[in-house]
Design an enzyme around this catalytic site. Structure first.
Site, mmCIF file in Angstrom:
data_model
loop_
_atom_site.group_PDB
_atom_site.id
_atom_site.type_symbol
_atom_site.label_atom_id
_atom_site.label_comp_id
_atom_site.label_asym_id
_atom_site.label_seq_id
_atom_site.Cartn_x
_atom_site.Cartn_y
_atom_site.Cartn_z
ATOM 1 N N ASP A 73 -0.854 -4.447 2.598
ATOM 2 C CA ASP A 73 -1.956 -5.335 2.233
ATOM 3 C C ASP A 73 -1.661 -6.021 0.904
ATOM 4 O O ASP A 73 -1.450 -5.356 -0.112
ATOM 5 C CB ASP A 73 -3.243 -4.495 2.123
ATOM 6 C CG ASP A 73 -4.501 -5.342 1.979
ATOM 7 O OD1 ASP A 73 -4.386 -6.560 1.769
ATOM 8 O OD2 ASP A 73 -5.601 -4.772 2.079
ATOM 9 N N GLU B 82 -0.975 -8.043 5.479
ATOM 10 C CA GLU B 82 -2.398 -8.380 5.492
ATOM 11 C C GLU B 82 -2.815 -9.266 4.327
ATOM 12 O O GLU B 82 -2.425 -9.022 3.187
ATOM 13 C CB GLU B 82 -3.213 -7.081 5.470
ATOM 14 C CG GLU B 82 -4.703 -7.276 5.535
ATOM 15 C CD GLU B 82 -5.431 -5.962 5.776
ATOM 16 O OE1 GLU B 82 -6.554 -5.808 5.262
ATOM 17 O OE2 GLU B 82 -4.893 -5.088 6.475
ATOM 18 N N GLU C 49 -10.957 -10.429 7.173
ATOM 19 C CA GLU C 49 -12.062 -9.606 6.684
ATOM 20 C C GLU C 49 -13.027 -10.415 5.823
ATOM 21 O O GLU C 49 -14.178 -10.020 5.649
ATOM 22 C CB GLU C 49 -11.544 -8.402 5.901
ATOM 23 C CG GLU C 49 -10.924 -8.724 4.563
ATOM 24 C CD GLU C 49 -10.451 -7.483 3.819
ATOM 25 O OE1 GLU C 49 -11.127 -7.096 2.851
ATOM 26 O OE2 GLU C 49 -9.424 -6.912 4.205
ATOM 27 N N HIS D 198 -11.901 -4.304 9.986
ATOM 28 C CA HIS D 198 -11.861 -3.924 8.576
ATOM 29 C C HIS D 198 -12.916 -2.860 8.311
ATOM 30 O O HIS D 198 -14.063 -2.977 8.746
ATOM 31 C CB HIS D 198 -12.141 -5.151 7.707
ATOM 32 C CG HIS D 198 -12.279 -4.846 6.256
ATOM 33 N ND1 HIS D 198 -13.488 -4.871 5.595
ATOM 34 C CD2 HIS D 198 -11.357 -4.495 5.331
ATOM 35 C CE1 HIS D 198 -13.303 -4.569 4.322
ATOM 36 N NE2 HIS D 198 -12.021 -4.332 4.134
ATOM 37 N N GLU E 287 -9.958 0.920 10.741
ATOM 38 C CA GLU E 287 -9.452 1.325 9.435
ATOM 39 C C GLU E 287 -10.238 2.516 8.882
ATOM 40 O O GLU E 287 -11.456 2.594 9.032
ATOM 41 C CB GLU E 287 -9.558 0.141 8.477
ATOM 42 C CG GLU E 287 -8.986 0.368 7.099
ATOM 43 C CD GLU E 287 -9.033 -0.890 6.252
ATOM 44 O OE1 GLU E 287 -8.235 -1.001 5.309
ATOM 45 O OE2 GLU E 287 -9.881 -1.777 6.547
#
Length: 390
Positions: free
Chosen positions: A220, A246, A272, A322, A342
C-alpha cells in the site's frame, strides 16, 4: 407489522474507528500524501484529522432498532444525518431502502456526492438494512440474495516496516496463523529519491523471501506517489509477484491511473476513497484499475456497494473491500465478486492480545470468517461513549 420510522438517533462517538491500528500508525513511519512536507512527515497525527464515528440508530413503530455507522472525522457526517437526512426518514417505510437512498443522495448533491455526505448516507443505509433484517428475522446476507459462500477469506493488513527482524517475524506469524494473503505499507515516496525507491524494493523482497511463493502479498502506497515514481516502482517490483500495489496516486488522478495501469507489470488497486456507482463507473470505463476496493461505509452502504459489485463483475474486475467489520462480511458472504476482506491484526512484536472487533465481528480463524444467521447485521457495538437507543 408497521415499518414506519418513528425515531432517529445520531451519536457522535469520540473514539477512533480504527482502534489500536490507528494508534500504531501514528507511531510508525509510512508513505502518505503529506510526506512531501517535512513538518508533516511524521507522525501522521500532525496532519491527519481525528478519527471519530457517527452511529445512526433508526427505530420503527413496532420498536425495532437498526444500527449503522461510519467514520466521522470532524462531526460533519453526524450533523448531516441529524439536520438534513432525518427529514426523509421520519414517517417513511424502512423497507423502501432504494427510494430513501435516492432521496438522500439527490438532496445532498449541492454539498455532497463524496466525503462526509456519502459517509452519512452510508451509515443510514447500513442501519436500514440492519433494521429490515431484524424485521424479517433474516441476516443481511440473506436479504442481499443468500449465501454465495460459506466462509469469507480474510487478508492480514499491517506490516509497517520498523526493522528487518520484527518485519519478518510479523509476516511469518501471519503465515502461521493461516492467512493466505497479507499487505505491507511502503515507507518511502518521491521525496526520498532513488535511495528510498531502492529501500522500498528491498522491503518487498524481504517479505517475499520470508513468506515464500505460496502466499499472496500486496503493498500500500496510500496516495503518496506521482506517476513517474509509481511507474519506476512498479517496474522494479515485477520480480516479486505482487497481487497488487494499492493507491499509488491521489484518487482524482484518473488519467495518471490509466497510464500507470498500461505501463505497470504489477496490478493496480484503488477505490477506498471513491463513492457511488457514478464514481466507480468513471474508473471502470477508463480502464484505470485492475482491482476495485471500496469501503462500504464510504461508497453508499449496502444499497450502493452491491451496484458497484455488479459493475465490477460486468467488467471482469475483482473486488477486495477496504476495512473489516460486519457490514463488509455480510456483503462478502453474499457477493462472490468480493475476493477477500481486509483485517487489521495485532503484530506479534507488539505483545498485545488481539481483542474482538468493536462491532462484534468474529476474529479470523486460519484466514477465514464464517457468519451465523443472526437477524440483521448481528452487531453488538462495543464503543466508549455509546449507549443503545432505549
Amino acid at each position: 407489522m408497521s415499518m414506519e420510522i418513528t425515531r432517529v438517533k445520531v451519536t457522535f462517538v469520540d473514539t477512533s474507528f480504527w482502534g489500536a491500528f490507528s494508534d500504531r500508525q501514528d507511531e510508525l513511519e509510512f508513505a502518505h500524501p503529506m510526506a512531501m512536507y517535512p513538518q508533516y512527515r511524521h507522525p501522521v497525527s500532525s496532519w491527519f484529522p481525528d478519527v471519530r464515528m457517527c452511529v445512526v440508530e433508526i427505530e420503527t413503530a413496532n420498536g425495532l432498532v437498526g444500527t449503522g455507522w461510519c467514520e466521522d472525522y470532524s462531526g460533519a457526517s453526524s450533523i448531516i444525518v441529524e439536520r438534513h437526512l432525518t427529514r426523509f426518514l421520519i414517517g417513511a417505510d424502512a423497507r423502501n431502502r432504494g427510494q430513501l437512498w435516492d432521496q438522500m443522495y439527490r438532496s445532498t448533491i449541492p454539498y455532497g456526492r463524496k466525503g462526509p455526505a456519502m459517509f452519512a448516507i452510508s451509515a443510514v443505509d447500513i442501519a436500514l438494512w440492519d433494521l429490515v433484517g431484524k424485521h424479517f428475522g433474516e441476516p443481511v446476507h440473506q436479504l442481499l440474495g443468500g449465501k454465495g459462500r460459506d466462509s469469507v477469506q480474510i487478508y492480514a493488513s499491517a506490516l509497517h516496516f520498523t526493522n528487518e527482524d520484527d518485519f519478518a517475524r510479523e509476516a511469518s506469524d501471519y503465515v502461521d496463523r493461516g492467512f493466505k494473503a497479507m499487505k505491507m505499507r511502503f515507507r518511502h515516496g518521491p521525496a526520498d529519491g532513488r535511495e528510498g525507491l531502492k529501500r522500498n524494493v528491498e522491503i518487498v523482497k524481504l517479505l517475499r523471501d520470508t513468506v515464500g511463493d505460496d502466499i499472496d502479498i500486496m503493498a500500500d502506497a496510500y496516495m503518496s506517489w506521482d506517476l513517474e515514481y509509481a511507474l519506476r516502482m512498479c517496474r522494479a517490483l515485477a520480480p516479486f509477484d505482487l497481487k497488487w500495489v494499492e493507491e499509488p496516486l491521489l484518487p482524482d488522478q484518473i488519467r495518471d491511473y490509466v497510464a500507470l495501469r498500461k505501463g505497470s507489470p504489477v496490478p493496480i488497486a484503488a477505490g477506498e476513497h471513491e463513492s457511488t456507482r457514478y464514481g466507480f463507473t468513471q474508473l471502470i470505463e477508463s480502464e484505470a484499475l485492475d482491482v476495485i476496493q471500496f469501503d462500504i461505509g464510504r461508497v453508499g452502504g449496502f444499497s450502493e456497494a452491491r451496484r458497484v459489485c455488479t459493475l465490477a463483475q460486468a467488467a471482469g474486475l475483482p473486488v477486495f473491500t477496504h476495512a473489516y467489520g460486519l457490514p463488509a462480511l455480510q456483503l462478502a458472504t453474499n457477493e462472490t465478486t468480493i475476493g477477500m476482506v481486509e483485517y487489521f491484526p495485532v503484530p506479534v512484536w507488539e505483545n498485545i492480545d488481539e481483542a474482538p472487533h468493536y462491532d462484534g465481528a468474529p476474529m479470523p480463524l486460519k484466514g477465514e470468517v464464517s457468519l451465523g444467521d443472526e437477524p440483521g447485521l448481528g452487531a453488538t457495538l462495543m464503543l466508549p461513549g455509546f449507549t443503545r437507543l432505549e
